[in-house]
Design a protein around this motif. Sequence first.
Motif, PDB file in Angstrom:
ATOM      1  N   PRO A   1      -3.922  -0.244  -4.977  1.00  0.00           N
ATOM      2  CA  PRO A   1      -3.219  -0.414  -3.693  1.00  0.00           C
ATOM      3  C   PRO A   1      -2.430  -1.718  -3.611  1.00  0.00           C
TER       4      PRO A   1
ATOM      5  N   HIS B   1       0.826  -1.207   0.000  1.00  0.00           N
ATOM      6  CA  HIS B   1       0.000   0.000   0.000  1.00  0.00           C
ATOM      7  C   HIS B   1       0.863   1.262   0.000  1.00  0.00           C
TER       8      HIS B   1
ATOM      9  N   GLU C   1       0.992   4.009  -2.997  1.00  0.00           N
ATOM     10  CA  GLU C   1       0.643   5.404  -2.721  1.00  0.00           C
ATOM     11  C   GLU C   1       1.756   6.324  -3.209  1.00  0.00           C
TER      12      GLU C   1
END
Length: 386
Positions: A111, A24, A28
Amino acid sequence: MKLVVQVKLIPDAAQARALERTLHTVNEGANQVSAASFAVYGLKGSVRDLRSMAYGELKARGLGAQAAQHVIKRVVDAYSTLRANIRVGNLGGEGSRRRRKAESKPIVFRPDAAHTYDDRCLSWNHDARTVSIWTMDGRLKNVRFAGSAAALKQLTQYRKGESDLVRRDGKWFLVATCEVPEAPRYEPRDWLGVDRGITNLATTSDGHNHSGRRLDRYRRWQARKKSEIQAKKTRSAAQLLKKRARRESRHATHTNHTISKTVVAVAQRTERGIALELLQGIGGRVTVRRDQRARQSSWPFHQLGAFIAYKARRAGVPFIEVDPAYTSQRCPRCGHTERGNRPARDHFRCRRCGLAGPADVVAGVNVRDRARSAWVFVTMPPPVPT
């Protein structure tokens, strides 16, 4: 030749949480780099440009040096792929809706999108079947993995280069690149022609047929289940549809692996080469009945050909692709070619000499005959300069 080997990771609960947080976080960061690159460079940012722009921010997020470099390279590679698709027209012509949509916003990474590791971030212990892998929570050691005996043997002997950490359906996988040597190619005694189709997935010039009836029944059953799930129109139904689509894709891939393995084994045992039709652009050249359109558009013809090609190279079996024009309408005995030679989908009957037989077998024989002629030109020595 390069192949990929997939092994399943078996992390405990704490290790799984660390791997999930890592994926994740790096994705990001990739989204942040992608947005910044799009705002400044559009679709044309280079690794050097993005490194000077985003490396410090990625390090501030807690990413290691190598992880930050891989995130930047992933973003650049994604935009390079997008530019290539636009250039060859895969997203439609200039001004098309799909192309405008792709060009108007930055690329977004899921993600759980795969993340790349090199040998500085990932080390393998093949004897203990464990890996040591970098995460946002530090280095995880003794993460167990499992795989088939053949996959583990390839991994031990030929692994070279980077590996990808993948999360799929709640399970963790490592996909490693292996550099597998090719066997010496022999001079073929003859050729094994292979005709690919919808009803019969592959038919050889020997008359061996790999029927698609069982697979077709499975796909029809899947289609009925999909329609039932779609009628619910819920979020969980959409997730279940994606899961079923992946399962169906894996089933088709397994079928293609089985067929290609059998074809290559027969050719190798008889010291023949393998000839396929070059089916590039088949969707625009071939017209099929309404009830077969979905099967034609969804069945991976290219994948079957690619599997046969790489398995042949690995086994040292000569491989060639030939012109597919009129292979199902040409008589292999007298050469007469016309549409009337094929009065039905499954039957061939020459209107000149009367030769009759299964249409797919006749097509396979024509593919074999064309390979005999084409191989002479492929192996012809270059002309001696005067």
